[in-house]
Design an enzyme around this catalytic site. Structure first.
Site, short mmCIF file in Angstrom:
data_model
loop_
_atom_site.label_atom_id
_atom_site.label_comp_id
_atom_site.label_asym_id
_atom_site.label_seq_id
_atom_site.Cartn_x
_atom_site.Cartn_y
_atom_site.Cartn_z
N PRO A 16 39.78 30.77 42.57
CA PRO A 16 38.65 30.72 43.49
C PRO A 16 37.54 31.64 43.00
O PRO A 16 37.76 32.82 42.76
CB PRO A 16 39.26 31.24 44.80
CG PRO A 16 40.41 32.08 44.38
CD PRO A 16 40.92 31.49 43.11
N MET A 17 36.36 31.08 42.81
CA MET A 17 35.22 31.87 42.33
C MET A 17 34.00 31.50 43.16
O MET A 17 33.60 30.33 43.18
CB MET A 17 34.95 31.60 40.85
CG MET A 17 36.10 32.02 39.94
SD MET A 17 35.81 31.56 38.23
CE MET A 17 36.25 29.81 38.27
N GLN A 70 40.94 29.52 49.93
CA GLN A 70 41.13 30.97 50.01
C GLN A 70 40.23 31.52 51.12
O GLN A 70 39.04 31.21 51.17
CB GLN A 70 40.78 31.64 48.70
CG GLN A 70 41.10 33.14 48.74
CD GLN A 70 40.66 33.85 47.49
OE1 GLN A 70 39.49 34.16 47.33
NE2 GLN A 70 41.61 34.10 46.60
N CYS A 100 39.07 41.09 46.51
CA CYS A 100 37.65 41.15 46.17
C CYS A 100 37.07 42.54 46.43
O CYS A 100 37.13 43.04 47.56
CB CYS A 100 36.86 40.12 46.97
SG CYS A 100 35.11 40.08 46.52
N LYS A 139 46.03 36.86 46.91
CA LYS A 139 45.37 37.39 45.70
C LYS A 139 45.04 38.84 46.01
O LYS A 139 44.48 39.15 47.06
CB LYS A 139 44.09 36.63 45.41
CG LYS A 139 43.27 37.28 44.30
CD LYS A 139 41.86 36.71 44.27
CE LYS A 139 40.98 37.61 43.43
NZ LYS A 139 39.58 37.36 43.65
#
Length: 166
Positions: A16-17, A70, A100, A139
């Site tokens: 996921p970006m 996400q 993040c 994540k």
């Protein structure tokens, strides 16, 4: 690799970006062999408020499957509600972003900032797992910074909460 009843052949996953993992890029990655593609990360609060830009991130075409959404947030209640909304998209699983470090995420107590609050991190993960009938993954990072590497202490607690992969 196996997550619950979903098995990947290679496994190759598109991470996921933000502002990268959009529909066009996901389709290109699927064409070139990605087994699973992720959405851009989505704010739990934005999903709760039905923000159009966030809802658009959850639109997938059949040829993208299997897909993962996400989500990120700093409240167990908001994250559980967002997970239910996301799960309506016929997902392979839901991924929680505890990694993040960006100011717009960690500065609001979400993402990597939760590594400084392991109890809250585990509470959020457990709430998401309880809220949906699909696998939940996480994540994360090793720790908030080099002096606070704590993932090995948190990992068993996340597994106990029902998280299926880290």
């Amino acid at each position: 690799m196996r997550i619950d009843s979903f098995e990947m052949q290679r496994p190759v996953m598109l991470a996921p970006m933000e502002e990268v993992s959009d529909r066009s890029f996901r389709k290109i990655c699927k064409r070139f062999g990605a087994d699973v593609v992720y959405s851009e990360f989505i704010s739990a609060e934005a999903l709760r408020r039905q923000v159009d830009a966030s809802l658009r991130k959850m639109v997938f075409d059949d040829d993208e499957a299997p897909v993962v959404i996400q989500i990120f947030g700093n409240s167990a209640e908001a994250m559980a509600e967002a997970a239910v909304i996301a799960a309506s998209c016929n997902l392979a699983w839901i991924d929680i972003n505890f990694g993040c470090p960006a100011k717009k995420v960690a500065g609001k107590g979400a993402g990597a900032a939760l590594l400084r609050e392991p109890d809250k991190m585990v509470s959020i993960a457990a709430a998401v797992v309880r809220a949906v009938d699909i696998p939940v993954t996480v994540k994360t990072r090793l720790g908030w910074d080099r002096e606070s590497i704590n993932i090995l202490d948190i990992l068993p607690r996340l597994e106990d909460a029902g998280v299926q992969a880290l």
